[in-house]
Enzyme design. Structure first.
Site, PDB file in Angstrom:
ATOM      1  N   CYS A   2       0.824  -1.212   0.000  1.00 58.69           N
ATOM      2  CA  CYS A   2       0.000   0.000   0.000  1.00 58.69           C
ATOM      3  C   CYS A   2       0.862   1.267   0.000  1.00 58.69           C
ATOM      4  O   CYS A   2       1.962   1.282   0.521  1.00 58.69           O
ATOM      5  CB  CYS A   2      -0.868   0.025   1.247  1.00 58.69           C
ATOM      6  SG  CYS A   2      -1.993  -1.357   1.323  1.00 58.69           S
ATOM      7  N   ARG A  27       5.252   0.820  -5.973  1.00 57.26           N
ATOM      8  CA  ARG A  27       5.192  -0.084  -4.808  1.00 57.26           C
ATOM      9  C   ARG A  27       4.312  -1.294  -5.077  1.00 57.26           C
ATOM     10  O   ARG A  27       4.359  -2.279  -4.366  1.00 57.26           O
ATOM     11  CB  ARG A  27       4.649   0.679  -3.589  1.00 57.26           C
ATOM     12  CG  ARG A  27       5.573   1.777  -3.075  1.00 57.26           C
ATOM     13  CD  ARG A  27       4.860   2.674  -2.071  1.00 57.26           C
ATOM     14  NE  ARG A  27       4.460   2.014  -0.888  1.00 57.26           N
ATOM     15  CZ  ARG A  27       5.214   1.956   0.242  1.00 57.26           C
ATOM     16  NH1 ARG A  27       6.396   2.533   0.255  1.00 57.26           N
ATOM     17  NH2 ARG A  27       4.800   1.329   1.313  1.00 57.26           N
ATOM     18  N   TRP A  76      -2.747  -2.586  -1.798  1.00 59.06           N
ATOM     19  CA  TRP A  76      -2.253  -3.908  -2.212  1.00 59.06           C
ATOM     20  C   TRP A  76      -2.997  -4.876  -1.304  1.00 59.06           C
ATOM     21  O   TRP A  76      -2.719  -4.956  -0.110  1.00 59.06           O
ATOM     22  CB  TRP A  76      -0.736  -3.981  -2.003  1.00 59.06           C
ATOM     23  CG  TRP A  76      -0.059  -5.184  -2.580  1.00 59.06           C
ATOM     24  CD1 TRP A  76       0.258  -5.396  -3.889  1.00 59.06           C
ATOM     25  CD2 TRP A  76       0.399  -6.339  -1.874  1.00 59.06           C
ATOM     26  NE1 TRP A  76       0.903  -6.600  -4.049  1.00 59.06           N
ATOM     27  CE2 TRP A  76       0.997  -7.203  -2.827  1.00 59.06           C
ATOM     28  CE3 TRP A  76       0.380  -6.723  -0.543  1.00 59.06           C
ATOM     29  CZ2 TRP A  76       1.560  -8.425  -2.476  1.00 59.06           C
ATOM     30  CZ3 TRP A  76       0.947  -7.942  -0.184  1.00 59.06           C
ATOM     31  CH2 TRP A  76       1.518  -8.788  -1.153  1.00 59.06           C
ATOM     32  N   ASN A 100      -1.801   1.539   5.921  1.00 62.24           N
ATOM     33  CA  ASN A 100      -0.854   0.578   5.346  1.00 62.24           C
ATOM     34  C   ASN A 100      -0.424  -0.326   6.488  1.00 62.24           C
ATOM     35  O   ASN A 100      -0.005   0.151   7.539  1.00 62.24           O
ATOM     36  CB  ASN A 100       0.352   1.319   4.744  1.00 62.24           C
ATOM     37  CG  ASN A 100       1.393   0.336   4.207  1.00 62.24           C
ATOM     38  OD1 ASN A 100       1.079  -0.816   3.948  1.00 62.24           O
ATOM     39  ND2 ASN A 100       2.628   0.803   4.078  1.00 62.24           N
ATOM     40  N   GLY A 101      -0.552  -1.624   6.309  1.00 63.39           N
ATOM     41  CA  GLY A 101      -0.145  -2.573   7.355  1.00 63.39           C
ATOM     42  C   GLY A 101      -1.214  -3.651   7.509  1.00 63.39           C
ATOM     43  O   GLY A 101      -2.096  -3.789   6.675  1.00 63.39           O
ATOM     44  N   GLU A 479      19.985 -15.372  -8.027  1.00 61.49           N
ATOM     45  CA  GLU A 479      19.489 -14.011  -8.299  1.00 61.49           C
ATOM     46  C   GLU A 479      19.054 -13.905  -9.757  1.00 61.49           C
ATOM     47  O   GLU A 479      18.015 -13.334 -10.070  1.00 61.49           O
ATOM     48  CB  GLU A 479      20.568 -12.991  -7.950  1.00 61.49           C
ATOM     49  CG  GLU A 479      20.257 -11.566  -8.356  1.00 61.49           C
ATOM     50  CD  GLU A 479      18.934 -11.031  -7.818  1.00 61.49           C
ATOM     51  OE1 GLU A 479      18.371 -11.627  -6.876  1.00 61.49           O
ATOM     52  OE2 GLU A 479      18.441 -10.038  -8.356  1.00 61.49           O
ATOM     53  N   LYS A 483      15.252 -12.863 -11.081  1.00 60.85           N
ATOM     54  CA  LYS A 483      15.005 -11.797 -12.072  1.00 60.85           C
ATOM     55  C   LYS A 483      14.137 -12.322 -13.204  1.00 60.85           C
ATOM     56  O   LYS A 483      13.118 -11.733 -13.565  1.00 60.85           O
ATOM     57  CB  LYS A 483      16.342 -11.289 -12.650  1.00 60.85           C
ATOM     58  CG  LYS A 483      17.162 -10.440 -11.745  1.00 60.85           C
ATOM     59  CD  LYS A 483      16.678  -9.032 -11.572  1.00 60.85           C
ATOM     60  CE  LYS A 483      15.762  -8.775 -10.448  1.00 60.85           C
ATOM     61  NZ  LYS A 483      16.069  -9.144  -9.113  1.00 60.85           N
ATOM     62  N   GLU A 486      10.484 -13.376 -12.046  1.00 58.52           N
ATOM     63  CA  GLU A 486       9.576 -12.359 -11.481  1.00 58.52           C
ATOM     64  C   GLU A 486       9.112 -11.349 -12.525  1.00 58.52           C
ATOM     65  O   GLU A 486       8.093 -10.694 -12.335  1.00 58.52           O
ATOM     66  CB  GLU A 486      10.209 -11.643 -10.288  1.00 58.52           C
ATOM     67  CG  GLU A 486      11.371 -10.735 -10.579  1.00 58.52           C
ATOM     68  CD  GLU A 486      11.835  -9.990  -9.323  1.00 58.52           C
ATOM     69  OE1 GLU A 486      11.021  -9.686  -8.443  1.00 58.52           O
ATOM     70  OE2 GLU A 486      13.045  -9.718  -9.234  1.00 58.52           O
ATOM     71  N   HIS A 502      21.115 -35.870  -9.198  1.00 58.39           N
ATOM     72  CA  HIS A 502      20.478 -36.597  -8.084  1.00 58.39           C
ATOM     73  C   HIS A 502      18.969 -36.437  -8.111  1.00 58.39           C
ATOM     74  O   HIS A 502      18.336 -36.363  -7.069  1.00 58.39           O
ATOM     75  CB  HIS A 502      21.077 -36.105  -6.758  1.00 58.39           C
ATOM     76  CG  HIS A 502      22.546 -36.360  -6.670  1.00 58.39           C
ATOM     77  ND1 HIS A 502      23.081 -37.611  -6.450  1.00 58.39           N
ATOM     78  CD2 HIS A 502      23.595 -35.526  -6.869  1.00 58.39           C
ATOM     79  CE1 HIS A 502      24.396 -37.538  -6.469  1.00 58.39           C
ATOM     80  NE2 HIS A 502      24.744 -36.282  -6.714  1.00 58.39           N
ATOM     81  N   LYS A 601       7.040  -3.483  -4.548  1.00 53.23           N
ATOM     82  CA  LYS A 601       8.451  -3.087  -4.392  1.00 53.23           C
ATOM     83  C   LYS A 601       8.871  -3.179  -2.922  1.00 53.23           C
ATOM     84  O   LYS A 601      10.002  -3.503  -2.624  1.00 53.23           O
ATOM     85  CB  LYS A 601       8.655  -1.652  -4.889  1.00 53.23           C
ATOM     86  CG  LYS A 601      10.089  -1.167  -4.818  1.00 53.23           C
ATOM     87  CD  LYS A 601      11.009  -1.983  -5.688  1.00 53.23           C
ATOM     88  CE  LYS A 601      12.441  -1.530  -5.636  1.00 53.23           C
ATOM     89  NZ  LYS A 601      13.350  -2.417  -6.399  1.00 53.23           N
TER      90      LYS A 601
HETATM   91  C1  AGP Z   1      13.795  -8.579  -6.096  1.00 51.08           C
HETATM   92  O1  AGP Z   1      13.888  -8.215  -7.447  1.00 51.08           O
HETATM   93  C2  AGP Z   1      12.527  -8.147  -5.438  1.00 51.08           C
HETATM   94  N1  AGP Z   1      12.276  -6.773  -5.598  1.00 51.08           N
HETATM   95  C3  AGP Z   1      12.448  -8.619  -3.994  1.00 51.08           C
HETATM   96  O2  AGP Z   1      12.954  -9.932  -3.895  1.00 51.08           O
HETATM   97  C4  AGP Z   1      13.242  -7.764  -2.999  1.00 51.08           C
HETATM   98  O3  AGP Z   1      14.620  -7.930  -3.205  1.00 51.08           O
HETATM   99  C5  AGP Z   1      12.868  -8.200  -1.584  1.00 51.08           C
HETATM  100  O4  AGP Z   1      11.486  -7.993  -1.396  1.00 51.08           O
HETATM  101  C6  AGP Z   1      13.646  -7.458  -0.488  1.00 51.08           C
HETATM  102  O5  AGP Z   1      13.336  -6.081  -0.573  1.00 51.08           O
HETATM  103  P1  AGP Z   1      14.273  -5.054   0.264  1.00 51.08           P
HETATM  104  O6  AGP Z   1      15.650  -5.179  -0.322  1.00 51.08           O
HETATM  105  O7  AGP Z   1      13.649  -3.709   0.063  1.00 51.08           O
HETATM  106  O8  AGP Z   1      14.235  -5.503   1.706  1.00 51.08           O
END
Ligand code: AGP
Length: 606
Positions: A2, A27, A76, A100-101, A479, A483, A486, A502, A601
């Site tokens: 949010c 976000r 969200w 938000n929360g 990583e 990428k 996602e 295995h 985000k």
């Molecule tokens: C990665 O591309 C994502 N955006 C997600 O995994 C992100 O790294 C994770 O939510 C951690 O966010 P932060 O670094 O703001 O704590």
């Protein structure tokens, strides 16, 4: 996650709120709304809808924009589906609220206050509005003070009372709120990106401090009604840089900004050829005395921790754990006063990481935050902070934050090696030479973007893909796989290539797309033989390889050579190539690269 905005000033509040909500779209959200109040006419308007801010703007376009005080929200969904009714703001009686929360005890509160008749939505937020309304008898502070005593969970509440049309109230627990003011009025938001261009300084609203936004000033009070002096922080990056510029997506812009971000992260931390962290205020003794190191982080940030683990165990011989923050507290981790916890987070607001950090500190650990956003919750909770100087990262998929996190961790490790007398002269020279070459070596890969784009076209239609490597290459590919999946929605699995036989090799069939990474001298032969194993079962292999490695005679669909760096420094060229691969696949699939489905985000719910 949010997003919240509030404005109280002399400009039309509708445009101000909508423009700020657009800055928070990154976000991640599924609905949006605003509420405005006009002091002269007493008129209250609530406009909200499931959909985008653009849809909300259309709903507002015929409104007379004369109100000058209001609140806004991008939702969200956590409690209740995506619908106009569940969108914020919520009004119950005299109270208008955005939140938000997560309020964990909202069902109990419904029963305790017998609110069922008052509610129209399925949200926890409306329950809070109803509780505030029930407790409100003309004194906003009293109602807020009483209400927060009932709330369990995380919240940033931004409130308007219908009989106080020219004041906005706010209070928070964990979920962040920042505020600022300028000659046009006062404003608040969930994060500083929404304050872009409005002010040079901002306040991080402290927890459980009742905040009042008036036309010309911001007032803070503790729960006993005592005035609280605001602590101002500089908005030290040009928030207007948060625009896309010449790029179609923020993600491409942020990938291309990495050399600059890496240089900025190094700046001031290498003095006369040595690593010097005095600018961060980190005392050498916590680097010298710790007996184990534990990273708590999520997603990409956790993957940065995995790279640090490879370097620390190989060079410093210190035991290191890298834990998913969301799992950490439930594993009875071995943490004591000899543990150094590294909390890695781009946003500094990821609640899993924040809670893991608090848990570790309670067990006596010292902590260093590796954070991008100044003044964020995790930064404030950490004993010490090393800021990555990546600037605003808007795309949900983290790129420059990751590489600057890894670089910051390498600076910390280099300093740790120094104070522990571990590096001999030659090792230190190699380490420092590589450290200083990171921006240009990564830049060399960005110059290969067209070659990478061609490779991306070959996996566009894949449903599944594998990424194979060993050791550090495997950590880098975790990583790379995140990428790709996602933002392209291709189910991508990074796998330790030696482990494949295995069981999982059963999934390799004719033309299964495989991205293999070979950058580490001492394991390259084994990696190449694992690649031959999948090729013999029909896999179509794209090889990312250090350019000075002589290749086996096997046929590859494509080979991308990577500029040479020593050992763990290969993470930088390799990651840039994997970021571009994912980016081009997503873009060529016509997807919303910056705002992938279901993702946010900043994840401020556990
Ligand atoms: C990665 O591309 C994502 N955006 C997600 O995994 C992100 O790294 C994770 O939510 C951690 O966010 P932060 O670094 O703001 O704590």
């Amino acid at each position: 996650m949010c997003g919240i905005v509030g404005y109280n000033g002399k400009n039309s509040v509708t445009d101000q709120l909508l423009n700020s909500l657009e800055l928070l779209e990154y976000r991640g959200y599924d609905s949006a709304g605003i509420a405005t109040m006009n002091k002269k006419t007493g008129k209250i308007k609530i406009r909200k809808c499931a959909g985008r801010v653009a849809d909300l703007r259309r709903i507002c376009e015929n409104d007379k924009k004369i109100s000058t005080c209001g609140i806004g929200h991008t939702r969200w969904a956590t409690h209740g589906g995506v619908s106009d009714t569940n969108a914020h703001p919520h009004r119950v009686g005299d109270v208008l609220l955005v939140h938000n929360g997560i309020i964990e005890n909202y069902e109990e509160l419904k029963d305790h206050f017998m609110l069922h008749k008052d509610l129209k939505s399925q949200t926890d937020t409306e329950v809070v509005a109803a509780v505030l309304n029930r407790l409100y008898d003309g004194d906003p502070h009293e109602a807020i003070r009483k209400a927060v005593k009932y709330l369990k969970g995380t919240f940033s509440l931004v409130i308007m009372f219908v009989d106080r049309p020219d004041v906005i109230y706010a209070i928070r627990n964990v979920s962040p709120i920042v505020a600022a003011y300028n000659e046009n009025g006062t404003m608040l938001a969930s994060d500083v990106v929404a304050l872009a261009g409005t002010a040079d300084q901002y306040i991080v609203i402290p927890e459980y401090v009742i905040t009042e936004l008036h036309k010309k000033k911001i007032k803070l009070f503790d729960l006993n009604g005592k005035k609280v002096e605001p602590e101002f922080l500089e908005i030290d990056w040009d928030t207007t840089r948060a625009g896309k510029g010449k790029y179609p997506f923020f993600m491409e812009k942020e990938i291309m900004e990495q050399p600059e971000a890496l240089r900025a992260t190094l700046d001031g931390r290498v003095v006369n050829g040595e690593i010097d962290l005095s600018v961060d205020g980190i005392p050498d003794d916590i680097l010298k005395d710790c007996e184990r190191i534990c990273v708590v982080a999520c997603g990409t940030a956790m993957h940065a921790g995995l790279v640090a683990k490879a370097v620390i165990q190989r060079n410093l011989r210190i035991h290191m754990d890298v834990e998913y923050a969301s799992e950490f507290m439930y594993e009875d981790p071995i943490i004591d006063e000899k543990t150094l916890v590294l909390a890695i987070s781009q946003s500094g607001e990821t609640i899993d990481t924040l809670e893991a950090l608090k848990y570790a500190k309670k067990k006596g650990a010292k902590s260093i935050g590796i954070i991008n956003i100044k003044g964020s919750s995790i930064a404030r909770e950490s004993d010490y902070v090393m800021y990555t100087v990546a600037g605003p990262e808007i795309a949900v998929a983290s790129t420059k934050a990751y590489t600057t996190q890894v670089l910051t961790l390498l600076l910390l490790i280099g300093r740790m090696a120094k104070v522990r007398g571990i590096f001999d002269e030659e090792t230190e020279k190699i380490f420092m030479d590589n450290l200083l070459q990171v921006p240009e070596k990564l830049e060399e890969v960005l110059e290969k973007k067209n070659d990478i784009h061609k490779i991306a076209r070959k996996i566009l239609d894949a449903k599944d893909a594998f990424m194979l490597g060993r050791g550090l290459d495997y950590s880098i590919l975790l990583e790379g796989a995140l990428k790709l999946k996602e933002i392209s929605y291709i189910h991508t699995e990074a796998y330790a290539s030696g482990e494949l036989k295995h069981g999982t090799i059963a999934l390799i069939t004719e033309n299964t797309p495989v991205v293999a990474l070979v950058t580490q001298e001492k394991i390259k032969e084994k990696e190449l033989s694992n690649i031959r194993e999948v090729q013999s079962r029909g896999a179509s292999v794209v090889l990312f390889v250090r350019e000075d490695f002589d290749l086996a005679d096997a046929e590859y669909t494509d080979v991308l050579s990577l500029p040479v760096m020593t050992g763990e420094f290969m993470v930088f060229p390799a990651s840039a190539a994997l970021q571009l691969l994912a980016y081009y696949v997503s873009m060529d699939k016509g997807l919303d690269v910056d705002k992938p489905r279901n993702l946010a985000k900043v994840v401020t719910v556990e």
